[in-house]
Design a protein around this motif. Sequence first.
Motif, PDB file in Angstrom:
ATOM      1  N   ARG A   1       1.191  -1.069   0.196  1.00 39.79           N
ATOM      2  CA  ARG A   1       0.081   0.158   0.278  1.00 39.79           C
ATOM      3  C   ARG A   1       0.759   0.818   0.130  1.00 39.79           C
ATOM      4  O   ARG A   1       1.983   1.344   0.804  1.00 39.79           O
ATOM      5  N   GLU A   2       0.173   2.201  -0.532  1.00 37.09           N
ATOM      6  CA  GLU A   2       1.701   3.594  -0.807  1.00 37.09           C
ATOM      7  C   GLU A   2       1.164   4.535   0.350  1.00 37.09           C
ATOM      8  O   GLU A   2      -0.460   4.663   0.290  1.00 37.09           O
ATOM      9  N   TYR A   3       1.626   5.539   0.598  1.00 34.95           N
ATOM     10  CA  TYR A   3       1.267   6.084   2.037  1.00 34.95           C
ATOM     11  C   TYR A   3       2.503   7.729   1.853  1.00 34.95           C
ATOM     12  O   TYR A   3       3.072   7.203   1.259  1.00 34.95           O
ATOM     13  N   TYR A   4       1.437   8.581   2.373  1.00 36.30           N
ATOM     14  CA  TYR A   4       2.079   9.812   2.133  1.00 36.30           C
ATOM     15  C   TYR A   4       2.671  10.650   3.924  1.00 36.30           C
ATOM     16  O   TYR A   4       1.643  10.163   4.414  1.00 36.30           O
ATOM     17  N   VAL A   5       3.472  10.502   3.908  1.00 40.63           N
ATOM     18  CA  VAL A   5       4.210  10.234   5.517  1.00 40.63           C
ATOM     19  C   VAL A   5       4.506  11.631   5.990  1.00 40.63           C
ATOM     20  O   VAL A   5       5.530  12.302   5.408  1.00 40.63           O
ATOM     21  N   LEU A   6       4.031  11.936   7.613  1.00 42.65           N
ATOM     22  CA  LEU A   6       4.325  13.142   8.029  1.00 42.65           C
ATOM     23  C   LEU A   6       4.477  12.604   9.316  1.00 42.65           C
ATOM     24  O   LEU A   6       3.984  11.667   9.398  1.00 42.65           O
ATOM     25  N   VAL A   7       6.202  12.852   9.832  1.00 43.08           N
ATOM     26  CA  VAL A   7       6.374  11.824  10.917  1.00 43.08           C
ATOM     27  C   VAL A   7       6.524  13.065  11.950  1.00 43.08           C
ATOM     28  O   VAL A   7       7.142  14.019  11.699  1.00 43.08           O
ATOM     29  N   VAL A   8       6.076  13.647  13.128  1.00 39.80           N
ATOM     30  CA  VAL A   8       6.269  14.035  14.464  1.00 39.80           C
ATOM     31  C   VAL A   8       6.262  13.437  15.492  1.00 39.80           C
ATOM     32  O   VAL A   8       6.661  11.986  15.850  1.00 39.80           O
ATOM     33  N   SER A   9       6.867  14.070  16.430  1.00 36.19           N
ATOM     34  CA  SER A   9       7.919  13.566  17.447  1.00 36.19           C
ATOM     35  C   SER A   9       6.581  13.177  18.500  1.00 36.19           C
ATOM     36  O   SER A   9       7.205  12.202  19.770  1.00 36.19           O
ATOM     37  N   GLY A  10       5.882  13.768  18.965  1.00 36.64           N
ATOM     38  CA  GLY A  10       4.807  13.551  19.713  1.00 36.64           C
ATOM     39  C   GLY A  10       3.470  14.322  19.031  1.00 36.64           C
ATOM     40  O   GLY A  10       3.153  14.724  18.294  1.00 36.64           O
ATOM     41  N   PRO A  11       3.003  13.718  20.462  1.00 32.74           N
ATOM     42  CA  PRO A  11       1.587  14.080  20.813  1.00 32.74           C
ATOM     43  C   PRO A  11       0.668  15.846  20.745  1.00 32.74           C
ATOM     44  O   PRO A  11       0.423  16.629  20.083  1.00 32.74           O
ATOM     45  N   ASP A  12       1.975  16.750  20.821  1.00 34.39           N
ATOM     46  CA  ASP A  12       1.944  18.532  20.425  1.00 34.39           C
ATOM     47  C   ASP A  12       2.324  18.558  19.693  1.00 34.39           C
ATOM     48  O   ASP A  12       3.142  20.192  20.214  1.00 34.39           O
TER      49      ASP A  12
ATOM     50  N   TYR B   1      -1.740  23.939   8.393  1.00 29.59           N
ATOM     51  CA  TYR B   1      -1.262  23.945   7.094  1.00 29.59           C
ATOM     52  C   TYR B   1      -0.884  22.747   6.516  1.00 29.59           C
ATOM     53  O   TYR B   1      -0.691  21.792   4.890  1.00 29.59           O
ATOM     54  N   VAL B   2      -0.707  21.743   7.634  1.00 33.15           N
ATOM     55  CA  VAL B   2      -0.786  19.646   7.122  1.00 33.15           C
ATOM     56  C   VAL B   2      -1.604  19.781   7.170  1.00 33.15           C
ATOM     57  O   VAL B   2      -1.946  19.070   5.274  1.00 33.15           O
ATOM     58  N   ALA B   3      -3.394  20.082   7.299  1.00 37.08           N
ATOM     59  CA  ALA B   3      -4.414  19.592   6.846  1.00 37.08           C
ATOM     60  C   ALA B   3      -4.746  19.931   5.232  1.00 37.08           C
ATOM     61  O   ALA B   3      -5.535  19.311   4.170  1.00 37.08           O
ATOM     62  N   GLU B   4      -4.505  21.121   5.127  1.00 37.37           N
ATOM     63  CA  GLU B   4      -4.449  21.709   3.494  1.00 37.37           C
ATOM     64  C   GLU B   4      -3.680  20.232   2.408  1.00 37.37           C
ATOM     65  O   GLU B   4      -3.560  20.480   1.082  1.00 37.37           O
ATOM     66  N   ALA B   5      -1.412  21.030   2.856  1.00 37.61           N
ATOM     67  CA  ALA B   5      -1.260  19.737   1.928  1.00 37.61           C
ATOM     68  C   ALA B   5      -1.601  18.226   2.456  1.00 37.61           C
ATOM     69  O   ALA B   5      -1.865  17.613   0.568  1.00 37.61           O
ATOM     70  N   SER B   6      -1.938  17.746   2.826  1.00 45.74           N
ATOM     71  CA  SER B   6      -2.601  16.689   2.943  1.00 45.74           C
ATOM     72  C   SER B   6      -3.868  16.359   1.683  1.00 45.74           C
ATOM     73  O   SER B   6      -3.883  15.101   1.427  1.00 45.74           O
ATOM     74  N   LEU B   7      -4.439  17.061   1.174  1.00 49.42           N
ATOM     75  CA  LEU B   7      -5.095  17.009   0.020  1.00 49.42           C
ATOM     76  C   LEU B   7      -4.498  16.187  -1.141  1.00 49.42           C
ATOM     77  O   LEU B   7      -5.454  16.378  -2.014  1.00 49.42           O
ATOM     78  N   ARG B   8      -3.689  16.693  -1.663  1.00 47.72           N
ATOM     79  CA  ARG B   8      -2.857  16.784  -2.466  1.00 47.72           C
ATOM     80  C   ARG B   8      -3.104  15.410  -2.532  1.00 47.72           C
ATOM     81  O   ARG B   8      -2.028  14.604  -3.940  1.00 47.72           O
ATOM     82  N   TYR B   9      -2.835  14.576  -1.604  1.00 43.84           N
ATOM     83  CA  TYR B   9      -2.386  12.947  -1.646  1.00 43.84           C
ATOM     84  C   TYR B   9      -3.469  11.630  -1.387  1.00 43.84           C
ATOM     85  O   TYR B   9      -4.460  11.930  -0.892  1.00 43.84           O
ATOM     86  N   GLU B  10      -3.482  10.474  -2.068  1.00 40.21           N
ATOM     87  CA  GLU B  10      -4.450  10.043  -1.858  1.00 40.21           C
ATOM     88  C   GLU B  10      -4.182   9.823  -0.510  1.00 40.21           C
ATOM     89  O   GLU B  10      -5.693   8.543   0.311  1.00 40.21           O
ATOM     90  N   ARG B  11      -3.385   8.075   0.388  1.00 41.79           N
ATOM     91  CA  ARG B  11      -3.521   8.099   1.137  1.00 41.79           C
ATOM     92  C   ARG B  11      -2.129   8.625   2.492  1.00 41.79           C
ATOM     93  O   ARG B  11      -1.283   8.077   2.789  1.00 41.79           O
ATOM     94  N   PRO B  12      -2.572  10.371   2.668  1.00 44.98           N
ATOM     95  CA  PRO B  12      -1.519  10.897   3.738  1.00 44.98           C
ATOM     96  C   PRO B  12      -1.557   9.874   4.759  1.00 44.98           C
ATOM     97  O   PRO B  12      -2.651   9.552   6.193  1.00 44.98           O
ATOM     98  N   VAL B  13      -0.710   9.832   6.294  1.00 41.51           N
ATOM     99  CA  VAL B  13      -1.318   9.506   6.867  1.00 41.51           C
ATOM    100  C   VAL B  13       0.071  10.794   7.980  1.00 41.51           C
ATOM    101  O   VAL B  13       1.170  10.544   7.627  1.00 41.51           O
TER     102      VAL B  13
END
Length: 184
Positions: free
Chosen positions: A91-102, A111-123
């Motif tokens: 499965r293809e993923y478009y990945v953003l990694v964050v260091s923690g829940p904050d 900004y992330v929400a808007e950018a996520s619209l460009r991708y099929e399976r963002p996580v």
Amino acid sequence: MSEGAWAQVEAAVERYYSDLLSRLRRGRLEGRRPNVFFAALVGKGASRLSSLERTGVTLLGQYAPEFFKPFFADVKPLPAPFDFYGVLRGREYYVLVVSGPDAFNRVTEEYVAEASLRYERPVILTLQGPYFAPRQVGRAEWLPASKSWELVAGRGAYQRFRDIVYEKGRACREEAWRLLREQA
């Protein structure tokens, strides 16, 4: 593949600690003063400890994607704010990694929400921290650390990651304290 991926995770954790200790040796920690409550509690070394933690957190943001990449195939960089594209178990993923829940303030989350619209399976994968309920940020599903690690490496993966972090951290602890004492 999994053991090879875990070896790469171990190497990335070692690089992280090595980089942090190198910054400590060179006196290149983020140099803001701690708040008065922390300084009163800790005493003379409060500024160095506070700076070490801030530098460690900043550095972790740079390293965070490197801990998950070994589990993906066909990894390719993506424009900010996302980190990489990769294939996981077909499965293809478009990945953003964050260091923690904050990781997000309101503006960054938008900004992330808007950018996520460009991708099929963002996580959005979370490297470490306490559990929180998975939620949507735009089109991306934001997973807590336990679920992030389970997605990429299976059940028990978050504990294995934590074990590696603590093992490598213990190996560097004495050197870190020695350097902090020298610079106090």
